[in-house]
Design a protein around this motif. Structure first.
Motif, PDB file in Angstrom:
ATOM      1  N   GLU A  10      -9.874 -15.943  29.267  1.00 22.52           N
ATOM      2  CA  GLU A  10     -10.707 -14.161  29.016  1.00 22.52           C
ATOM      3  C   GLU A  10      -9.378 -13.630  29.909  1.00 22.52           C
ATOM      4  OE1 GLU A  10     -14.629 -13.610  30.069  1.00 22.52           O
ATOM      5  OE2 GLU A  10     -14.836 -15.181  29.014  1.00 22.52           O
ATOM      6  N   TRP A  13      -6.964 -11.684  28.270  1.00 23.04           N
ATOM      7  CA  TRP A  13      -7.248 -10.894  27.398  1.00 23.04           C
ATOM      8  C   TRP A  13      -6.668  -8.823  28.627  1.00 23.04           C
ATOM      9  CZ3 TRP A  13      -8.641 -14.196  24.991  1.00 23.04           C
ATOM     10  CH2 TRP A  13      -8.292 -14.434  23.938  1.00 23.04           C
ATOM     11  N   GLN A  14      -6.897  -9.203  29.924  1.00 20.71           N
ATOM     12  CA  GLN A  14      -6.963  -8.335  30.726  1.00 20.71           C
ATOM     13  C   GLN A  14      -6.229  -7.483  30.587  1.00 20.71           C
ATOM     14  OE1 GLN A  14      -5.733 -10.269  34.941  1.00 20.71           O
ATOM     15  NE2 GLN A  14      -7.919  -8.835  35.994  1.00 20.71           N
ATOM     16  N   ASN A  16      -4.732  -6.239  27.577  1.00 16.49           N
ATOM     17  CA  ASN A  16      -4.843  -6.096  26.447  1.00 16.49           C
ATOM     18  C   ASN A  16      -5.944  -4.552  25.987  1.00 16.49           C
ATOM     19  OD1 ASN A  16      -2.714  -7.533  25.302  1.00 16.49           O
ATOM     20  ND2 ASN A  16      -3.792  -9.600  26.381  1.00 16.49           N
ATOM     21  N   PRO A  19      -9.806  -6.539  21.425  1.00 12.79           N
ATOM     22  CA  PRO A  19     -10.954  -7.485  21.699  1.00 12.79           C
ATOM     23  C   PRO A  19     -10.881  -8.476  21.444  1.00 12.79           C
ATOM     24  CG  PRO A  19     -11.948  -6.077  20.234  1.00 12.79           C
ATOM     25  CD  PRO A  19     -10.370  -5.168  20.482  1.00 12.79           C
ATOM     26  N   GLU A  20      -9.794  -8.578  20.586  1.00 15.86           N
ATOM     27  CA  GLU A  20      -9.772 -10.006  19.652  1.00 15.86           C
ATOM     28  C   GLU A  20      -7.879 -11.057  19.661  1.00 15.86           C
ATOM     29  OE1 GLU A  20      -9.433  -8.651  15.522  1.00 15.86           O
ATOM     30  OE2 GLU A  20     -11.413  -8.998  16.106  1.00 15.86           O
ATOM     31  N   GLY A  21      -8.100 -11.708  19.390  1.00 15.26           N
ATOM     32  CA  GLY A  21      -6.744 -12.320  18.941  1.00 15.26           C
ATOM     33  C   GLY A  21      -6.572 -13.191  17.867  1.00 15.26           C
ATOM     34  N   ILE A  45      -2.674 -12.014  20.934  1.00 16.41           N
ATOM     35  CA  ILE A  45      -2.797 -11.644  21.475  1.00 16.41           C
ATOM     36  C   ILE A  45      -1.868 -10.162  21.300  1.00 16.41           C
ATOM     37  CG2 ILE A  45      -4.165 -10.099  23.646  1.00 16.41           C
ATOM     38  CD1 ILE A  45      -4.619 -13.377  23.886  1.00 16.41           C
ATOM     39  N   GLU A  46      -2.577  -9.711  20.433  1.00 18.91           N
ATOM     40  CA  GLU A  46      -1.639  -7.799  20.370  1.00 18.91           C
ATOM     41  C   GLU A  46      -0.200  -7.967  20.088  1.00 18.91           C
ATOM     42  OE1 GLU A  46      -2.254  -5.139  23.317  1.00 18.91           O
ATOM     43  OE2 GLU A  46      -4.662  -4.375  22.597  1.00 18.91           O
ATOM     44  N   GLU A  71     -12.555 -14.248  20.426  1.00 18.75           N
ATOM     45  CA  GLU A  71     -12.432 -13.261  20.719  1.00 18.75           C
ATOM     46  C   GLU A  71     -12.290 -14.572  22.642  1.00 18.75           C
ATOM     47  OE1 GLU A  71     -16.290 -12.230  20.644  1.00 18.75           O
ATOM     48  OE2 GLU A  71     -15.815 -10.820  18.450  1.00 18.75           O
ATOM     49  N   PRO A  72     -12.709 -13.005  23.200  1.00 20.45           N
ATOM     50  CA  PRO A  72     -12.324 -14.155  24.540  1.00 20.45           C
ATOM     51  C   PRO A  72     -13.539 -15.331  25.339  1.00 20.45           C
ATOM     52  CG  PRO A  72     -11.791 -11.354  24.856  1.00 20.45           C
ATOM     53  CD  PRO A  72     -12.348 -11.827  23.932  1.00 20.45           C
TER      54      PRO A  72
END
Length: 83
Positions: A10, A13-14, A16, A19-21, A45-46, A71-72
């Motif tokens: 998780e 994603w801190q 970003n 909400p998904e990758g 992720i992004e 997702e995270p």
């Protein structure tokens, strides 16, 4: 035998917005032995790629295939460890 979850951390994603990758690829096949600290998968992720490493030695059971949206905290695989 102990089962260990291999998850999408998780913390990735801190910083970003999305909400998904995406689970880009596996570096190990289902049923193969993984070594602790060795990369087993890669997620995006992004636009940034992140390695997922095995938390222990053991046999991998892949739960999600390449190109799956994650997702995270998503469960990517389980690891059957004898340690």
């Amino acid at each position: 035998m102990k089962t260990i979850a291999i998850k999408a951390d998780e913390a990735l994603w801190q910083n970003n917005m999305l909400p998904e990758g995406v689970l880009v690829r596996w570096f190990i096949a289902d049923g193969e032995l993984a070594r602790a600290g060795h990369r087993v998968a890669e997620i995006r992720i992004e636009g940034a790629l992140h390695d997922i490493v095995a938390p222990a030695d053991g046999r991998v059971k892949i739960e999600l295939g390449a190109n799956c949206v994650i997702e995270p905290g998503s469960l990517l695989a389980t690891l059957a460890s004898t340690a």
